[in-house]
Design a protein around this motif. Structure first.
Motif, PDB file in Angstrom:
ATOM      1  N   PHE A  12      21.413  -2.346  11.619  1.00 22.02           N
ATOM      2  CA  PHE A  12      22.030  -3.673  12.412  1.00 22.02           C
ATOM      3  C   PHE A  12      22.313  -4.420  10.886  1.00 22.02           C
ATOM      4  CE2 PHE A  12      21.719  -8.200  12.829  1.00 22.02           C
ATOM      5  CZ  PHE A  12      22.033  -8.376  14.100  1.00 22.02           C
ATOM      6  N   LEU A  13      21.556  -4.648   9.930  1.00 24.88           N
ATOM      7  CA  LEU A  13      21.907  -5.393   8.576  1.00 24.88           C
ATOM      8  C   LEU A  13      23.153  -4.615   7.745  1.00 24.88           C
ATOM      9  CD1 LEU A  13      18.900  -7.010   7.398  1.00 24.88           C
ATOM     10  CD2 LEU A  13      20.334  -8.022   8.396  1.00 24.88           C
ATOM     11  N   SER A  36      11.855  -8.603  13.306  1.00 29.00           N
ATOM     12  CA  SER A  36      12.845  -9.529  13.630  1.00 29.00           C
ATOM     13  C   SER A  36      14.226  -8.890  14.020  1.00 29.00           C
ATOM     14  CB  SER A  36      13.200 -10.844  12.531  1.00 29.00           C
ATOM     15  OG  SER A  36      11.964 -11.464  12.234  1.00 29.00           O
ATOM     16  N   PHE A  37      14.751  -8.100  13.025  1.00 29.91           N
ATOM     17  CA  PHE A  37      16.157  -7.315  12.966  1.00 29.91           C
ATOM     18  C   PHE A  37      16.013  -6.260  14.057  1.00 29.91           C
ATOM     19  CE2 PHE A  37      16.859 -10.202   9.303  1.00 29.91           C
ATOM     20  CZ  PHE A  37      17.708 -11.223  10.062  1.00 29.91           C
ATOM     21  N   GLY A  38      14.913  -5.696  14.308  1.00 27.25           N
ATOM     22  CA  GLY A  38      14.726  -4.537  15.042  1.00 27.25           C
ATOM     23  C   GLY A  38      14.944  -4.888  16.501  1.00 27.25           C
ATOM     24  N   GLU A  39      14.924  -6.275  16.869  1.00 25.91           N
ATOM     25  CA  GLU A  39      14.917  -6.695  18.255  1.00 25.91           C
ATOM     26  C   GLU A  39      16.392  -6.421  18.879  1.00 25.91           C
ATOM     27  OE1 GLU A  39      14.102  -7.512  21.759  1.00 25.91           O
ATOM     28  OE2 GLU A  39      12.505  -7.885  20.336  1.00 25.91           O
ATOM     29  N   PHE A  60      19.943 -13.742  13.459  1.00 21.65           N
ATOM     30  CA  PHE A  60      20.906 -13.512  12.086  1.00 21.65           C
ATOM     31  C   PHE A  60      22.001 -14.500  12.127  1.00 21.65           C
ATOM     32  CE2 PHE A  60      24.992 -11.847  10.375  1.00 21.65           C
ATOM     33  CZ  PHE A  60      24.513 -11.118   9.264  1.00 21.65           C
ATOM     34  N   ASN A  61      22.511 -15.177  12.850  1.00 22.46           N
ATOM     35  CA  ASN A  61      23.380 -16.302  12.824  1.00 22.46           C
ATOM     36  C   ASN A  61      22.560 -17.673  12.335  1.00 22.46           C
ATOM     37  OD1 ASN A  61      25.416 -15.063  13.908  1.00 22.46           O
ATOM     38  ND2 ASN A  61      24.991 -15.901  15.939  1.00 22.46           N
ATOM     39  N   ALA A  62      21.299 -17.524  12.629  1.00 25.94           N
ATOM     40  CA  ALA A  62      20.533 -18.515  11.898  1.00 25.94           C
ATOM     41  C   ALA A  62      20.244 -18.259  10.465  1.00 25.94           C
ATOM     42  CB  ALA A  62      19.189 -18.834  12.831  1.00 25.94           C
ATOM     43  N   PHE A  63      19.888 -16.795  10.171  1.00 23.13           N
ATOM     44  CA  PHE A  63      19.834 -16.348   8.890  1.00 23.13           C
ATOM     45  C   PHE A  63      20.736 -16.781   8.063  1.00 23.13           C
ATOM     46  CE2 PHE A  63      20.009 -12.720   6.113  1.00 23.13           C
ATOM     47  CZ  PHE A  63      18.922 -12.602   5.405  1.00 23.13           C
ATOM     48  N   MET A  64      22.059 -16.394   8.501  1.00 22.40           N
ATOM     49  CA  MET A  64      23.267 -16.647   7.392  1.00 22.40           C
ATOM     50  C   MET A  64      23.549 -18.073   7.603  1.00 22.40           C
ATOM     51  SD  MET A  64      24.087 -13.674   6.659  1.00 22.40           S
ATOM     52  CE  MET A  64      25.784 -14.031   5.879  1.00 22.40           C
ATOM     53  N   GLY A  76      27.383  -5.656   6.801  1.00 24.68           N
ATOM     54  CA  GLY A  76      27.704  -5.666   5.511  1.00 24.68           C
ATOM     55  C   GLY A  76      26.843  -5.673   4.339  1.00 24.68           C
ATOM     56  N   PHE A  77      25.625  -5.629   4.469  1.00 23.57           N
ATOM     57  CA  PHE A  77      24.607  -5.739   3.440  1.00 23.57           C
ATOM     58  C   PHE A  77      24.174  -4.225   3.058  1.00 23.57           C
ATOM     59  CE2 PHE A  77      24.127  -9.952   5.706  1.00 23.57           C
ATOM     60  CZ  PHE A  77      24.252 -10.591   4.308  1.00 23.57           C
ATOM     61  N   GLU A  78      24.082  -4.209   1.713  1.00 21.36           N
ATOM     62  CA  GLU A  78      23.338  -2.899   1.094  1.00 21.36           C
ATOM     63  C   GLU A  78      21.632  -2.981   1.355  1.00 21.36           C
ATOM     64  OE1 GLU A  78      23.294   0.057  -2.707  1.00 21.36           O
ATOM     65  OE2 GLU A  78      24.895  -1.668  -2.480  1.00 21.36           O
ATOM     66  N   LEU A  79      21.148  -2.199   2.047  1.00 19.26           N
ATOM     67  CA  LEU A  79      19.573  -2.254   2.151  1.00 19.26           C
ATOM     68  C   LEU A  79      19.149  -1.350   1.086  1.00 19.26           C
ATOM     69  CD1 LEU A  79      17.811  -3.961   4.406  1.00 19.26           C
ATOM     70  CD2 LEU A  79      20.481  -3.540   4.514  1.00 19.26           C
ATOM     71  N   VAL A  80      18.057  -1.896   0.263  1.00 15.59           N
ATOM     72  CA  VAL A  80      17.282  -1.321  -0.710  1.00 15.59           C
ATOM     73  C   VAL A  80      15.854  -0.983  -0.472  1.00 15.59           C
ATOM     74  CG1 VAL A  80      16.483  -1.306  -3.248  1.00 15.59           C
ATOM     75  CG2 VAL A  80      18.846  -2.126  -2.676  1.00 15.59           C
TER      76      VAL A  80
END
Length: 334
Positions: free
Chosen positions: A36-37, A138-141, A150-154, A41-45
């Protein structure tokens, strides 16, 4: 105070498991969250304990601290997000590289048991930290709730501002599904925030998960509650007897004599033990007519969707106009 830089699409988000090994016990939800993330457009580390488990935790205390420190010391990582909470994040606090965070402030975000790290880092460095989503939890929902989170996060993390007015989500849920079997959105309830008080209260917002705070209370990692603070408290999966004990602890410590107001988050799957009473009922009984303004039902908690609360900045609750807003910047421009 220290401010992390605002988050941009394309930035690296590092994730770590300071307590429970969610990447192991919920692999499907973990992969869904990561995808999802990445799609956004994000790169996950990946933290070094990704895919590892030591039963109730992801690894030893030293291994968990090193996982976090590796991400703190990586200049390319701009946001560090927990995968989930658990019960033992406070064990990492003596071993965090606070000096590296002072030299390179970055977004630290999570909730629940991660409260210990958010408050400890703020207490030791002055860095504004964020009570907000965790990767797996959260983002697995599923949509549409994950999109609102996600909108609140951004909205909070992606731009420099010195003001933000929270909008109450129209619906919410704390319905529990088997994470690995879940394949659709959860049913929801209509939302409601209750404003119990008069006038306008301004103060530093501080707090998080109440049960977790007990594990750092009285230590150098728990910020001292100051006169006029706005105290955020929420909990999850607790019985009414435990909630009464926690609120009574705050009363005994004089917290309710100091704070300007309380923001009481929703309690996920609260067990009222047949009483029919709510956490708000318990808090009012403990207060015993002591006047403390309360905003009840705030959605920065264990439920979906989840709003993001910066810890350590000035906020304002207008009880007459039923509003809650941030009144001071929480990130710096890039």
């Amino acid at each position: 105070m220290l401010y992390p830089k605002a988050l941009n699409i394309g930035d690296k988000i590092g994730f770590f498991s300071p307590s429970s090994p969610a990447t192991v016990f919920a692999p499907n939800r973990f992969q869904r969250a990561k995808s999802f993330l990445e799609f956004k457009g994000f790169e996950l580390v990946s933290g070094s304990l990704t895919g590892k488990s030591d039963n109730y935790r992801s690894g030893s205390i030293q291994a968990r601290a090193e996982e976090l420190n590796q991400l703190i010391r990586d200049p390319s990582v701009r946001c560090i997000m927990s995968t989930i909470g658990g019960s033992n994040s406070n064990a990492l606090l003596p071993y965090i590289d606070y000096e590296a965070l002072r030299n390179d402030p970055k977004i630290i975000i999570g909730y629940s048991d991660v409260t210990a790290l958010l408050l400890g880092i703020y207490a030791q460095t002055g860095l504004i930290t964020f009570y907000g989503p965790a990767l797996v939890a959260s983002f697995g929902e599923f949509p549409p709730l994950v999109d609102e989170t996600f909108n609140a996060f951004m909205e909070i993390l992606s731009c420099e501002s010195n003001h933000h007015s929270y909008c109450m989500p129209q619906v919410w849920t704390d319905i529990k599904h088997n994470w690995e079997a879940q394949d659709s959105a959860k049913p929801t309830y209509q939302n409601e925030w209750k404003f119990l008080g008069k006038g306008t209260i301004k103060g530093r917002i501080i707090g998080g998960n109440l049960n977790t705070m007990a594990g750092i209370w009285g230590s150098q990692y728990m910020p001292e509650i100051q006169s006029g603070d706005i105290l955020l408290i929420e909990d999850s999966l607790k019985g009414i007897e435990t909630v009464e004990r926690s609120f009574a602890h705050l009363l005994a410590c004089g917290v309710f004599d100091k704070v300007g107001a309380v923001v009481l988050g929703k309690h996920e799957l609260f067990d009222d033990k047949g009483t029919g009473r709510t956490p708000l009922d318990v808090l009012l009984e403990v207060l015993n007519s002591k006047v403390v303004p309360i905003l009840c039902g705030f959605d920065s908690c264990h439920t979906h969707p989840m709003l993001v609360t910066p810890l350590g900045i000035q906020a304002e609750i207008d009880f007459d106009n039923l509003s809650f807003s941030l009144q001071e910047r929480w990130v710096s421009a890039n």
